[in-house]
Design a protein around this motif. Sequence first.
Motif, PDB file in Angstrom:
ATOM      1  N   GLY A   1      44.994  51.694  43.403  1.00 61.04           N
ATOM      2  CA  GLY A   1      45.549  50.911  42.305  1.00 61.04           C
ATOM      3  C   GLY A   1      44.741  49.688  41.935  1.00 61.04           C
ATOM      4  O   GLY A   1      45.070  49.000  40.980  1.00 61.04           O
ATOM      5  N   SER A   2      43.702  49.394  42.682  1.00 61.76           N
ATOM      6  CA  SER A   2      42.888  48.234  42.342  1.00 61.76           C
ATOM      7  C   SER A   2      41.852  48.607  41.290  1.00 61.76           C
ATOM      8  O   SER A   2      41.657  49.773  40.973  1.00 61.76           O
ATOM      9  CB  SER A   2      42.194  47.683  43.586  1.00 61.76           C
ATOM     10  OG  SER A   2      41.233  48.588  44.058  1.00 61.76           O
TER      11      SER A   2
ATOM     12  N   TYR B   1      39.470  43.758  41.803  1.00 59.64           N
ATOM     13  CA  TYR B   1      40.749  43.159  41.448  1.00 59.64           C
ATOM     14  C   TYR B   1      41.857  43.808  42.270  1.00 59.64           C
ATOM     15  O   TYR B   1      41.876  45.022  42.446  1.00 59.64           O
ATOM     16  CB  TYR B   1      41.048  43.360  39.963  1.00 59.64           C
ATOM     17  CG  TYR B   1      40.027  42.725  39.052  1.00 59.64           C
ATOM     18  CD1 TYR B   1      40.217  41.446  38.554  1.00 59.64           C
ATOM     19  CD2 TYR B   1      38.864  43.401  38.696  1.00 59.64           C
ATOM     20  CE1 TYR B   1      39.281  40.855  37.722  1.00 59.64           C
ATOM     21  CE2 TYR B   1      37.926  42.822  37.870  1.00 59.64           C
ATOM     22  CZ  TYR B   1      38.136  41.548  37.382  1.00 59.64           C
ATOM     23  OH  TYR B   1      37.204  40.975  36.566  1.00 59.64           O
ATOM     24  N   SER B   2      42.813  43.011  42.745  1.00 61.69           N
ATOM     25  CA  SER B   2      43.932  43.544  43.515  1.00 61.69           C
ATOM     26  C   SER B   2      44.852  44.362  42.614  1.00 61.69           C
ATOM     27  O   SER B   2      44.845  44.192  41.398  1.00 61.69           O
ATOM     28  CB  SER B   2      44.715  42.403  44.170  1.00 61.69           C
ATOM     29  OG  SER B   2      45.290  41.582  43.178  1.00 61.69           O
ATOM     30  N   PRO B   3      45.654  45.259  43.192  1.00 59.46           N
ATOM     31  CA  PRO B   3      46.546  46.090  42.378  1.00 59.46           C
ATOM     32  C   PRO B   3      47.542  45.298  41.538  1.00 59.46           C
ATOM     33  O   PRO B   3      47.896  45.710  40.437  1.00 59.46           O
ATOM     34  CB  PRO B   3      47.285  46.943  43.413  1.00 59.46           C
ATOM     35  CG  PRO B   3      46.368  47.011  44.570  1.00 59.46           C
ATOM     36  CD  PRO B   3      45.668  45.677  44.590  1.00 59.46           C
ATOM     37  N   ASP B   4      47.970  44.135  42.018  1.00 56.33           N
ATOM     38  CA  ASP B   4      48.916  43.339  41.235  1.00 56.33           C
ATOM     39  C   ASP B   4      48.221  42.422  40.226  1.00 56.33           C
ATOM     40  O   ASP B   4      48.885  41.782  39.426  1.00 56.33           O
ATOM     41  CB  ASP B   4      49.825  42.521  42.153  1.00 56.33           C
ATOM     42  CG  ASP B   4      49.051  41.541  43.024  1.00 56.33           C
ATOM     43  OD1 ASP B   4      47.815  41.513  42.957  1.00 56.33           O
ATOM     44  OD2 ASP B   4      49.706  40.801  43.788  1.00 56.33           O
ATOM     45  N   GLY B   5      46.891  42.355  40.262  1.00 55.69           N
ATOM     46  CA  GLY B   5      46.129  41.568  39.299  1.00 55.69           C
ATOM     47  C   GLY B   5      46.133  40.074  39.563  1.00 55.69           C
ATOM     48  O   GLY B   5      45.741  39.283  38.711  1.00 55.69           O
ATOM     49  N   GLU B   6      46.561  39.661  40.749  1.00 58.97           N
ATOM     50  CA  GLU B   6      46.661  38.238  41.072  1.00 58.97           C
ATOM     51  C   GLU B   6      45.453  37.701  41.840  1.00 58.97           C
ATOM     52  O   GLU B   6      45.295  36.499  41.970  1.00 58.97           O
ATOM     53  CB  GLU B   6      47.928  37.973  41.897  1.00 58.97           C
ATOM     54  CG  GLU B   6      49.207  38.279  41.157  1.00 58.97           C
ATOM     55  CD  GLU B   6      49.427  37.356  39.971  1.00 58.97           C
ATOM     56  OE1 GLU B   6      49.133  36.150  40.090  1.00 58.97           O
ATOM     57  OE2 GLU B   6      49.862  37.858  38.925  1.00 58.97           O
ATOM     58  N   GLU B   7      44.613  38.590  42.342  1.00 61.73           N
ATOM     59  CA  GLU B   7      43.480  38.171  43.161  1.00 61.73           C
ATOM     60  C   GLU B   7      42.229  38.931  42.748  1.00 61.73           C
ATOM     61  O   GLU B   7      42.286  40.115  42.433  1.00 61.73           O
ATOM     62  CB  GLU B   7      43.789  38.430  44.635  1.00 61.73           C
ATOM     63  CG  GLU B   7      42.816  37.817  45.586  1.00 61.73           C
ATOM     64  CD  GLU B   7      43.293  37.942  47.031  1.00 61.73           C
ATOM     65  OE1 GLU B   7      42.432  37.792  47.912  1.00 61.73           O
ATOM     66  OE2 GLU B   7      44.480  38.191  47.276  1.00 61.73           O
ATOM     67  N   LYS B   8      41.097  38.221  42.746  1.00 65.13           N
ATOM     68  CA  LYS B   8      39.819  38.835  42.369  1.00 65.13           C
ATOM     69  C   LYS B   8      38.765  38.423  43.396  1.00 65.13           C
ATOM     70  O   LYS B   8      38.653  37.256  43.753  1.00 65.13           O
ATOM     71  CB  LYS B   8      39.411  38.368  40.975  1.00 65.13           C
ATOM     72  CG  LYS B   8      38.021  38.817  40.552  1.00 65.13           C
ATOM     73  CD  LYS B   8      37.718  38.489  39.101  1.00 65.13           C
ATOM     74  CE  LYS B   8      37.350  37.064  38.892  1.00 65.13           C
ATOM     75  NZ  LYS B   8      36.786  36.795  37.562  1.00 65.13           N
TER      76      LYS B   8
END
Length: 106
Positions: free
Chosen positions: A68-69, A90-97
Amino acid sequence: MIVFCITLFINQLNFIVMEFSKVQVLKSVYLFKASKWQYVEQDIFTLSKEEYQRFTSRDTLRWFRNLGSKQVPVNGCTSYGNLCVKLSSYSPDGEEKHVYQFRIIQ
């Protein structure tokens, strides 16, 4: 005759392959807050050639995408050929790169 000489010259160029043994990696971490990416931390480490090839292989990128990333590789022309010089993950939730910048060292 000219075509033969040009073909011979091109074939000789193909055999000149420079090898590298280590890759220096600059890893930057960002968090998405208040509608923009904010810098968190930075780390520098070294990978061997085999580790670098596994890290940037299509199978590895595909595996992370299946989780999912989002993986965004950037290839660049180096003195060792066309290699991955930057990888944004990018993390799956879109909060971390995580941004990995690769520097080929001997």
